[in-house]
Design a protein around this motif. Structure first.
Motif, PDB file in Angstrom:
ATOM      1  N   VAL A   1     -11.409   5.079 -18.478  1.00 47.58           N
ATOM      2  CA  VAL A   1     -10.036   5.462 -18.145  1.00 47.58           C
ATOM      3  C   VAL A   1     -10.063   6.448 -16.980  1.00 47.58           C
ATOM      4  N   ASN A   2      -9.165   6.253 -16.023  1.00 43.90           N
ATOM      5  CA  ASN A   2      -9.081   7.090 -14.830  1.00 43.90           C
ATOM      6  C   ASN A   2      -8.213   8.326 -15.135  1.00 43.90           C
ATOM      7  N   GLU A   3      -8.854   9.489 -15.217  1.00 47.27           N
ATOM      8  CA  GLU A   3      -8.144  10.716 -15.619  1.00 47.27           C
ATOM      9  C   GLU A   3      -7.035  11.104 -14.649  1.00 47.27           C
ATOM     10  N   LYS A   4      -7.220  10.784 -13.359  1.00 49.69           N
ATOM     11  CA  LYS A   4      -6.154  11.104 -12.381  1.00 49.69           C
ATOM     12  C   LYS A   4      -4.898  10.270 -12.663  1.00 49.69           C
ATOM     13  N   ALA A   5      -5.106   9.044 -13.124  1.00 54.00           N
ATOM     14  CA  ALA A   5      -3.961   8.196 -13.493  1.00 54.00           C
ATOM     15  C   ALA A   5      -3.285   8.734 -14.752  1.00 54.00           C
ATOM     16  N   VAL A   6      -4.078   9.183 -15.711  1.00 55.81           N
ATOM     17  CA  VAL A   6      -3.516   9.748 -16.946  1.00 55.81           C
ATOM     18  C   VAL A   6      -2.625  10.939 -16.591  1.00 55.81           C
ATOM     19  N   LYS A   7      -3.123  11.789 -15.696  1.00 54.16           N
ATOM     20  CA  LYS A   7      -2.348  12.955 -15.289  1.00 54.16           C
ATOM     21  C   LYS A   7      -1.043  12.529 -14.609  1.00 54.16           C
ATOM     22  N   PHE A   8      -1.139  11.550 -13.704  1.00 53.94           N
ATOM     23  CA  PHE A   8       0.056  11.080 -12.989  1.00 53.94           C
ATOM     24  C   PHE A   8       1.107  10.576 -13.976  1.00 53.94           C
ATOM     25  N   TYR A   9       0.730   9.681 -14.881  1.00 52.98           N
ATOM     26  CA  TYR A   9       1.728   9.120 -15.800  1.00 52.98           C
ATOM     27  C   TYR A   9       2.259  10.176 -16.764  1.00 52.98           C
ATOM     28  N   ASN A  10       1.408  11.101 -17.206  1.00 59.42           N
ATOM     29  CA  ASN A  10       1.898  12.206 -18.041  1.00 59.42           C
ATOM     30  C   ASN A  10       2.915  13.055 -17.290  1.00 59.42           C
ATOM     31  N   ASP A  11       2.608  13.333 -16.027  1.00 61.17           N
ATOM     32  CA  ASP A  11       3.524  14.146 -15.218  1.00 61.17           C
ATOM     33  C   ASP A  11       4.872  13.446 -15.035  1.00 61.17           C
ATOM     34  N   VAL A  12       4.832  12.135 -14.792  1.00 58.80           N
ATOM     35  CA  VAL A  12       6.078  11.367 -14.617  1.00 58.80           C
ATOM     36  C   VAL A  12       6.900  11.401 -15.908  1.00 58.80           C
TER      37      VAL A  12
ATOM     38  N   GLU B   1       0.805  -1.235   0.000  1.00 61.00           N
ATOM     39  CA  GLU B   1       0.000   0.000   0.000  1.00 61.00           C
ATOM     40  C   GLU B   1       0.833   1.279   0.000  1.00 61.00           C
ATOM     41  N   ILE B   2       2.063   1.234   0.554  1.00 54.19           N
ATOM     42  CA  ILE B   2       2.892   2.456   0.558  1.00 54.19           C
ATOM     43  C   ILE B   2       4.070   2.329  -0.418  1.00 54.19           C
ATOM     44  N   ALA B   3       4.691   1.140  -0.441  1.00 53.93           N
ATOM     45  CA  ALA B   3       5.895   0.898  -1.257  1.00 53.93           C
ATOM     46  C   ALA B   3       6.905   2.031  -1.035  1.00 53.93           C
ATOM     47  N   SER B   4       7.525   2.552  -2.117  1.00 55.53           N
ATOM     48  CA  SER B   4       8.459   3.677  -1.886  1.00 55.53           C
ATOM     49  C   SER B   4       7.807   5.018  -2.196  1.00 55.53           C
ATOM     50  N   ASN B   5       6.472   5.000  -2.297  1.00 60.04           N
ATOM     51  CA  ASN B   5       5.691   6.238  -2.369  1.00 60.04           C
ATOM     52  C   ASN B   5       6.051   7.120  -3.565  1.00 60.04           C
ATOM     53  N   PHE B   6       6.424   6.486  -4.666  1.00 61.73           N
ATOM     54  CA  PHE B   6       6.767   7.218  -5.886  1.00 61.73           C
ATOM     55  C   PHE B   6       5.588   8.052  -6.376  1.00 61.73           C
ATOM     56  N   TYR B   7       4.385   7.587  -6.091  1.00 57.48           N
ATOM     57  CA  TYR B   7       3.182   8.313  -6.537  1.00 57.48           C
ATOM     58  C   TYR B   7       3.211   9.757  -6.033  1.00 57.48           C
ATOM     59  N   HIS B   8       3.705   9.940  -4.827  1.00 60.21           N
ATOM     60  CA  HIS B   8       3.763  11.296  -4.258  1.00 60.21           C
ATOM     61  C   HIS B   8       5.152  11.925  -4.346  1.00 60.21           C
ATOM     62  N   LYS B   9       6.181  11.096  -4.572  1.00 58.89           N
ATOM     63  CA  LYS B   9       7.542  11.632  -4.502  1.00 58.89           C
ATOM     64  C   LYS B   9       8.288  11.542  -5.831  1.00 58.89           C
ATOM     65  N   TYR B  10       7.547  11.376  -6.918  1.00 59.28           N
ATOM     66  CA  TYR B  10       8.224  11.138  -8.198  1.00 59.28           C
ATOM     67  C   TYR B  10       9.157  12.281  -8.594  1.00 59.28           C
ATOM     68  N   LYS B  11       8.804  13.529  -8.251  1.00 58.88           N
ATOM     69  CA  LYS B  11       9.665  14.666  -8.645  1.00 58.88           C
ATOM     70  C   LYS B  11      11.020  14.570  -7.943  1.00 58.88           C
ATOM     71  N   GLU B  12      10.955  14.317  -6.657  1.00 57.55           N
ATOM     72  CA  GLU B  12      12.182  14.168  -5.861  1.00 57.55           C
ATOM     73  C   GLU B  12      13.008  12.981  -6.390  1.00 57.55           C
ATOM     74  N   ASP B  13      12.310  11.883  -6.685  1.00 59.54           N
ATOM     75  CA  ASP B  13      13.012  10.679  -7.135  1.00 59.54           C
ATOM     76  C   ASP B  13      13.673  10.880  -8.498  1.00 59.54           C
ATOM     77  N   ILE B  14      12.986  11.566  -9.395  1.00 61.18           N
ATOM     78  CA  ILE B  14      13.553  11.768 -10.734  1.00 61.18           C
ATOM     79  C   ILE B  14      14.753  12.708 -10.659  1.00 61.18           C
ATOM     80  N   LYS B  15      14.719  13.677  -9.741  1.00 63.59           N
ATOM     81  CA  LYS B  15      15.905  14.535  -9.528  1.00 63.59           C
ATOM     82  C   LYS B  15      17.095  13.683  -9.074  1.00 63.59           C
ATOM     83  N   LEU B  16      16.810  12.714  -8.192  1.00 60.26           N
ATOM     84  CA  LEU B  16      17.886  11.827  -7.734  1.00 60.26           C
ATOM     85  C   LEU B  16      18.396  10.934  -8.864  1.00 60.26           C
ATOM     86  N   MET B  17      17.494  10.487  -9.736  1.00 57.51           N
ATOM     87  CA  MET B  17      17.923   9.684 -10.898  1.00 57.51           C
ATOM     88  C   MET B  17      18.913  10.489 -11.731  1.00 57.51           C
ATOM     89  N   LYS B  18      18.544  11.735 -11.958  1.00 58.74           N
ATOM     90  CA  LYS B  18      19.404  12.639 -12.734  1.00 58.74           C
ATOM     91  C   LYS B  18      20.759  12.800 -12.018  1.00 58.74           C
TER      92      LYS B  18
END
Length: 462
Positions: free
Chosen positions: A95-106, A54-71
């Motif tokens: 189709v779940n529009e909130k999911a579309v937004k999340f994946y587009n943002d990532v 249910e929480i995993a590494s919380n990429f859903y909420h922290k993807y911006k921080e994580d992608i900065k670290l990838m860089k």
């Protein structure tokens, strides 16, 4: 510094992850349940320390921080999967529009940081409602998957140029239908064969749909976990055992994916044992005309086998292991935490096999990695000093480099994984990341290996 091992220009340096193991937010923003959410609810005792996804590494909420670290650690590419149950709750329909937004943002965030997104469509996470309709045993589910794939291509195809239909399609077969380590916990070789077959039909149909869209400069492939099968000796009985293991665990997916047909020897065994799947008339031409553009190879360990020592119990369920025994080679090097042999040359042997027998198809190492327990033991001055991981990667890359020098068409190396993530039934028992995840605070801290891979990526070698 001039690198002794220099990799081809444009080599992909990065890592891989999956939706269920990384995103968290398992019940947020309209996401439907997948089989993992359900199984965890039903039998939490089957999960290490009773920890679910249910929480995993919380990429859903922290993807911006994580992608900065990838860089920051030098990634120029990253493979992740879309959660089918998040994008289309229930697997079919709206189709779940909130999911579309999340994946587009990532995707946008990755592109802004010059990290090429590789999107994988399916990583073990069947929507629960579709599992209840039979999962991959059902052609209805195969068709639902193709519709889901089309939605993904149409939504994200203008931005994403690397697509993968499945990750390790043999694992749901082994885990869910043979050896009881994934839901639905069935032990039945017949049903396992049907699941394996239908998965490759689904992959070919998704490739057909992808090609019909003519997305400019885009390629589609599959990720297979290839485990070279080494015989104990050159005795004909051992060689035969190794060949059968190779047919079951590698060529059952590799041949239809790359060559568009199944190995004759495998078909003979399946027929002889009365395990033939239900096939449809157009399947043969579907497979032969929808082979992959490129191959992702997950390599962790070899498989060593020998001829059977004893006759299988005629009362027990038929298993692949009825045809061979596993062999523990004396003096082998081990990752004791995972119980896996470390054999770096395997990565070279796979590449040579692809060069010799599979038209030297464009490939890349899509996963390779080392899971270690209690990594906190290795913290010095606030950082995990994971020299064992650096040595593991370096020794594999030396063999990979050798294969490229010998003409193998290898385009990149992705580590499993970017950040310590949730593992299917092992939760957080073994850590794999370049980045340490503090489970209590969700704080991210770069490990020594993260700084090391940054230099490798920067120098395109070491």
């Amino acid at each position: 510094m001039t690198a002794k091992y220099k990799f081809p220009e444009g080599f992909w340096w990065g890592s891989a992850a999956s939706a269920t193991q990384m995103e968290g937010a398992a019940r947020e923003d309209g996401k439907g349940l997948n089989i993992w959410d359900y199984w965890y609810e039903k039998e939490p005792n089957r999960f290490f320390d009773g920890v679910g996804p249910e929480i995993a590494s919380n990429f859903y909420h922290k993807y911006k921080e994580d992608i900065k670290l990838m860089k920051e650690i030098g990634h120029n590419s990253f493979r992740f999967s879309i959660s089918w149950a998040r994008l289309i709750p229930g697997g079919i329909g709206q189709v779940n529009e909130k999911a579309v937004k999340f994946y587009n943002d990532v995707i946008d965030e990755l592109l802004e940081n010059n990290i090429e997104p590789f999107i994988n469509l399916f990583h073990f996470d069947m929507p629960l409602e579709l599992q209840e309709k039979g999962g991959w045993e059902s052609r209805e589910v195969v068709n639902a998957y193709v519709e889901y794939a089309k939605v993904c291509f149409e939504l994200f195809g203008h931005k994403v140029k690397r697509w993968l239909t499945f990750n390790e399609p043999i694992v749901p077969v082994e885990g869910g239908y043979l050896y009881d380590f994934h839901y639905p916990n069935v032990v039945d070789f017949n049903r396992a064969v049907q699941v394996a077959y239908n998965t490759m039909i689904a992959s070919a149909k998704a490739i057909e749909a992808f090609r019909s869209l003519s997305i400019k400069d885009a390629k589609i492939g599959i990720v297979l976990n290839l485990t070279p099968s080494y015989p104990r000796s050159s005795n004909p009985a051992d060689l035969k055992a190794a060949n059968i293991a190779d047919l079951f665990f590698n060529r059952s997916f590799l041949d239809p994916a790359v060559k568009g047909e199944y190995p004759k020897e495998l078909v003979e065994i399946i027929k002889r044992e009365g395990l033939m799947p239900v096939v449809e008339e157009k399947d043969k031409s579907l497979l032969s005309s929808n082979t992959i553009d490129f191959l992702g190879v997950n390599y962790y360990q070899p498989r060593r086998v020998k001829a059977k020592a004893c006759m299988p119990n005629p009362e027990a369920p038929l298993m692949p292991d009825n045809f061979f025994d596993n062999y523990e080679m004396p003096g082998r090097k081990m990752n004791v935490y995972r119980g896996w042999e470390i054999y770096e040359k395997g990565i070279y042997d796979i590449a040579i096999n692809l060069r010799e027998n599979y038209g030297n198809i464009e490939s890349y190492i899509s996963e390779n990695g080392m899971g270690v327990q209690n990594e906190e033991r290795f913290i010095e001055n606030g950082r995990i000093e994971d020299d064992y991981r650096i040595n593991f990667i370096r020794d594999h890359l030396i063999w990979l480099h050798k294969s490229i020098e010998e003409g193998c068409n290898v385009k990149g190396y992705h580590m499993w994984t970017f950040i310590d993530n949730w593992s299917w039934s092992n939760a957080y028992k073994n850590r794999y990341g370049f980045i340490q995840l503090d489970l209590k605070t969700q704080k991210r801290i770069i490990k020594k290996s993260g700084y090391w891979i940054r230099e490798v990526s920067k120098n395109n070698g070491f």
